[in-house]
Design an enzyme around this catalytic site. Structure first.
Site, PDB file in Angstrom:
ATOM      1  N   ASP A 269      18.928  25.224  78.904  1.00 23.14           N
ATOM      2  CA  ASP A 269      18.254  25.370  77.323  1.00 23.14           C
ATOM      3  C   ASP A 269      18.059  27.167  77.731  1.00 23.14           C
ATOM      4  O   ASP A 269      18.801  27.776  75.893  1.00 23.14           O
ATOM      5  CB  ASP A 269      17.514  24.890  76.443  1.00 23.14           C
ATOM      6  CG  ASP A 269      16.212  25.031  77.676  1.00 23.14           C
ATOM      7  OD1 ASP A 269      16.357  24.887  78.583  1.00 23.14           O
ATOM      8  OD2 ASP A 269      15.387  25.564  76.669  1.00 23.14           O
TER       9      ASP A 269
ATOM     10  N   ARG B 255      23.568  26.908  74.050  1.00 24.77           N
ATOM     11  CA  ARG B 255      23.945  27.228  75.583  1.00 24.77           C
ATOM     12  C   ARG B 255      24.286  26.120  75.602  1.00 24.77           C
ATOM     13  O   ARG B 255      24.703  24.969  75.081  1.00 24.77           O
ATOM     14  CB  ARG B 255      22.308  27.247  75.394  1.00 24.77           C
ATOM     15  CG  ARG B 255      21.396  27.952  74.616  1.00 24.77           C
ATOM     16  CD  ARG B 255      20.340  27.432  73.362  1.00 24.77           C
ATOM     17  NE  ARG B 255      19.452  28.482  72.731  1.00 24.77           N
ATOM     18  CZ  ARG B 255      18.815  29.301  72.993  1.00 24.77           C
ATOM     19  NH1 ARG B 255      18.095  29.386  74.382  1.00 24.77           N
ATOM     20  NH2 ARG B 255      18.513  30.298  72.359  1.00 24.77           N
TER      21      ARG B 255
ATOM     22  N   GLY C 107      11.974  26.585  67.932  1.00 18.58           N
ATOM     23  CA  GLY C 107      11.083  25.989  67.807  1.00 18.58           C
ATOM     24  C   GLY C 107       9.999  27.246  67.325  1.00 18.58           C
ATOM     25  O   GLY C 107       8.794  27.089  66.439  1.00 18.58           O
ATOM     26  N   ARG C 108      10.815  28.167  67.313  1.00 14.16           N
ATOM     27  CA  ARG C 108      10.036  29.314  66.785  1.00 14.16           C
ATOM     28  C   ARG C 108      11.052  30.317  66.260  1.00 14.16           C
ATOM     29  O   ARG C 108      11.188  31.662  66.501  1.00 14.16           O
ATOM     30  CB  ARG C 108       9.532  29.555  67.793  1.00 14.16           C
ATOM     31  CG  ARG C 108      10.005  30.942  69.084  1.00 14.16           C
ATOM     32  CD  ARG C 108       8.997  31.000  69.655  1.00 14.16           C
ATOM     33  NE  ARG C 108       9.370  31.359  71.345  1.00 14.16           N
ATOM     34  CZ  ARG C 108       9.206  31.875  72.489  1.00 14.16           C
ATOM     35  NH1 ARG C 108       8.141  32.895  71.775  1.00 14.16           N
ATOM     36  NH2 ARG C 108       9.282  31.610  73.493  1.00 14.16           N
TER      37      ARG C 108
HETATM   38  P1  AMP Z   1      11.700  29.550  75.761  1.00 14.14           P
HETATM   39  O1  AMP Z   1      10.958  29.389  76.936  1.00 14.14           O
HETATM   40  O2  AMP Z   1      11.072  30.149  75.075  1.00 14.14           O
HETATM   41  O3  AMP Z   1      13.226  28.906  75.985  1.00 14.14           O
HETATM   42  O4  AMP Z   1      11.436  28.078  74.988  1.00 14.14           O
HETATM   43  C1  AMP Z   1      11.650  26.642  74.781  1.00 14.14           C
HETATM   44  C2  AMP Z   1      11.544  25.890  74.040  1.00 14.14           C
HETATM   45  O5  AMP Z   1      10.197  25.988  72.996  1.00 14.14           O
HETATM   46  C3  AMP Z   1      12.099  26.328  73.243  1.00 14.14           C
HETATM   47  O6  AMP Z   1      13.206  24.696  71.759  1.00 14.14           O
HETATM   48  C4  AMP Z   1      11.692  26.912  71.484  1.00 14.14           C
HETATM   49  O7  AMP Z   1      12.476  26.866  70.415  1.00 14.14           O
HETATM   50  C5  AMP Z   1      10.180  26.237  72.512  1.00 14.14           C
HETATM   51  N1  AMP Z   1       9.192  27.371  72.713  1.00 14.14           N
HETATM   52  C6  AMP Z   1       8.814  28.564  72.735  1.00 14.14           C
HETATM   53  N2  AMP Z   1       7.821  28.937  72.161  1.00 14.14           N
HETATM   54  C7  AMP Z   1       7.229  28.322  70.796  1.00 14.14           C
HETATM   55  C8  AMP Z   1       6.381  28.645  69.605  1.00 14.14           C
HETATM   56  N3  AMP Z   1       5.231  29.503  70.333  1.00 14.14           N
HETATM   57  N4  AMP Z   1       6.646  27.443  68.924  1.00 14.14           N
HETATM   58  C9  AMP Z   1       7.588  26.074  68.654  1.00 14.14           C
HETATM   59  N5  AMP Z   1       8.393  26.246  69.872  1.00 14.14           N
HETATM   60  C10 AMP Z   1       8.465  27.103  70.509  1.00 14.14           C
HETATM   61 MG    MG Z   2      15.046  28.959  75.532  1.00 10.08          MG
END
Ligand code: AMP
Ligand code: MG
Length: 491
Positions: free
Chosen positions: A250, A179, A88-89
């Site tokens: 993930d 993952r 997502g980012r």
């Molecule tokens: P994480 O907590 O970084 O492991 O992310 C969990 C999920 O949320 C993943 O699919 C990320 O790509 C998405 N995600 C986390 N932060 C963001 C953000 N700022 N914008 C869009 N997607 C996000």
């Molecule tokens: Mg992650």
């Protein structure tokens, strides 16, 4: 100067990802660049052009030959399943072949909204970028498999979190970003063909030794191999007091590397229930739960592999269960190997486990700093005089005195001189870990445009096992006023 891409993931079927170019940022500034890693990846540093690098590592310019994409994946987050997460980012620029002929992913994290962003802004504040930089590189320096940090930039833009914060982009290098959740993505869609293609890709890339296995055995062997690497990985985490913080499926890499350094932290006073992450309200991912959580994540991976293991589901379950049952023994063995080394024990004796456990109990009762206790023990191994400094770490002292007697007796049965034992202990017990208050200090200064504390910490952490004259303060736990109780997620 960018190494030549050798693209792989983009050549997998189209529904494995979304092609997506990073979204440019307003005023990028390169604030960290990992020259050693860059060299390893095949960057030509003689012609290093900071201007150009800033464009690449901010996502403002796509490097030649890259075909950027956002990977699709699913995942269990705190036990609840989301069938569609995905990058997502983050944006995978592509793969390169490093100087040792290994395939490495180069990814920008914080590169803008992708088709997987859901409600998110696709961006990252500078703090989490720098935290991941410091901690992932520290893990690597300690010999723990981890994704790496190649570069960090500030974006010149603000991102809205609890307050407005400066934005950042991290360039991350991984042996792959596949993952457990990637497998879950296809399983959730009953896409057996996709699963097989993914599994074959993973085997070729991370477990080539399994290519010799017969078709019917290969995927069971894959499960077994992933399990082995994960057991070894989490044992290493436990050995340095590392708390990942968000062990969702993930965030569990198939390669066996530590990935996604969000609200991670290192334990100071030993307590198996220690949690730092602000989002982990139930303590699901507490220090002491980590080995069990990996097993839970492996069970989720197993579910996805069943159709590949055997067309007859009952048979597949039976065979996979046999593998899963070996996890506990494997983990225990890995953990004991780590802990024996920490205590300087090269021989194996029956009572070693108990000896380790008795020390941990004394540390728990005495609220002793995990890292310093083991580092002090290195000194105690060769000199009784070091004992006083060790005792200072325990309050109350109860138990450690008697334990030392047992340990000394045990060391006496090793075949090596005490200075030799001490030296090998120092090679596995870090003096320098990314102490939470030091990380916070570096991040706060960076928010004021002062990157010196970050640079110093980065340098200190690159030699975790050396005694570094003049750097003693970096070995110390937080003073009560500096203690960090909560770490916030990278989102
Ligand atoms: P994480 O907590 O970084 O492991 O992310 C969990 C999920 O949320 C993943 O699919 C990320 O790509 C998405 N995600 C986390 N932060 C963001 C953000 N700022 N914008 C869009 N997607 C996000
Ligand atoms: Mg992650």
């Amino acid at each position: 100067m960018f190494p030549t891409f050798s693209l792989r993931y983009v050549n997998l079927p189209g529904h494995f990802y979304e092609r997506f170019d990073p979204v440019p940022v307003k005023a990028p500034k390169l604030i960290a660049f990992n020259r050693v890693l860059a060299e390893e990846l095949g960057f030509e540093l003689e012609s290093f052009n900071a201007e150009r690098a800033t464009q690449w590592f901010s996502g403002n310019e796509v490097p030649p030959g890259a075909e950027p994409l956002a990977m699709a994946y699913a995942g269990h987050q705190f036990g609840g399943f989301s069938p569609r997460l995905g990058d997502g980012r983050a944006v995978l620029l592509g793969e390169v072949i490093d100087q040792q002929s290994r395939l490495r992913d180069i990814q920008l994290k914080g590169a803008g909204r992708t088709p997987f962003s859901r409600g998110g802004d696709g961006r990252s504040p500078l703090g989490p970028v720098l935290r991941e930089y410091l901690v992932s590189e520290a893990m690597h320096a300690m010999g723990i498999p981890a994704t790496r940090a190649l570069a960090a930039v500030t974006t010149g833009e603000r991102v809205a979190r609890r307050t407005l914060e400066p934005g950042g982009v991290l360039t991350r290098v991984a042996s792959s970003h596949i993952r457990v959740g990637t497998f879950q993505y296809f399983a959730a869609r009953s896409d057996i063909e996709g699963l097989r293609i993914l599994a074959d890709h993973v085997i070729e890339r991370h477990y080539p030794e399994l290519l010799d296995h017969a078709d019917g055995e290969r995927y069971l062997a894959l499960l077994s191999a992933v399990q082995k690497r994960q057991a070894a990985l989490v044992a290493k985490w436990m050995g340095v007091g590392f708390i990942h913080g968000v062990m969702n499926t993930d965030n569990t890499a198939i390669s066996g590397e530590t990935i996604d350094f969000g609200p991670c932290a290192f334990m100071e006073a030993y307590d198996p229930r220690q949690v730092f992450s602000s989002i982990d309200e139930g303590g699901r991912y507490a220090y002491g739960n980590q080995p069990g959580i990996i097993q839970w994540n492996l069970a989720r991976l197993t579910e996805t592999l069943l159709p590949l293991i055997d067309a007859d589901q009952d048979k597949a379950i039976e065979r996979a269960t046999e593998v899963l049952k070996t996890y506990a023994g494997q983990y225990e063995a890995e953990w004991l190997t780590v802990m024996r080394a920490k205590l300087g024990l090269a021989q194996e004796e029956e009572g070693d486990r108990e000896l380790v456990e008795a020390l941990l109990e004394a540390m728990h009762a005495g609220r002793a700093d995990f890292t310093l206790t083991f580092r002090q023990l290195c000194d105690v191994a060769e000199s009784d005089q070091a004992q006083a400094a060790l005792f200072k770490l325990f309050d109350p002292l109860e138990g450690i005195d008697a334990w030392l007697g047992r340990w000394r007796e045990r060391l006496g049965r090793e075949n090596d001189a005490f200075d030799v034992i001490a030296a090998r202990m120092r090679a596995v017990n870090p003096a320098f870990i990314p102490r939470n208050h030091r990380v916070e200090e570096a991040l706060s200064a960076a928010y004021e445009d002062n990157f010196e504390p970050f640079e110093t910490l980065r340098e200190v952490l690159s030699h975790p096992f050396d005694d570094q004259p003049g750097r003693g303060a970096y070995t110390l736990p937080a003073a009560p006023s500096e203690q960090v109780f909560r770490t916030f997620c990278g989102t």
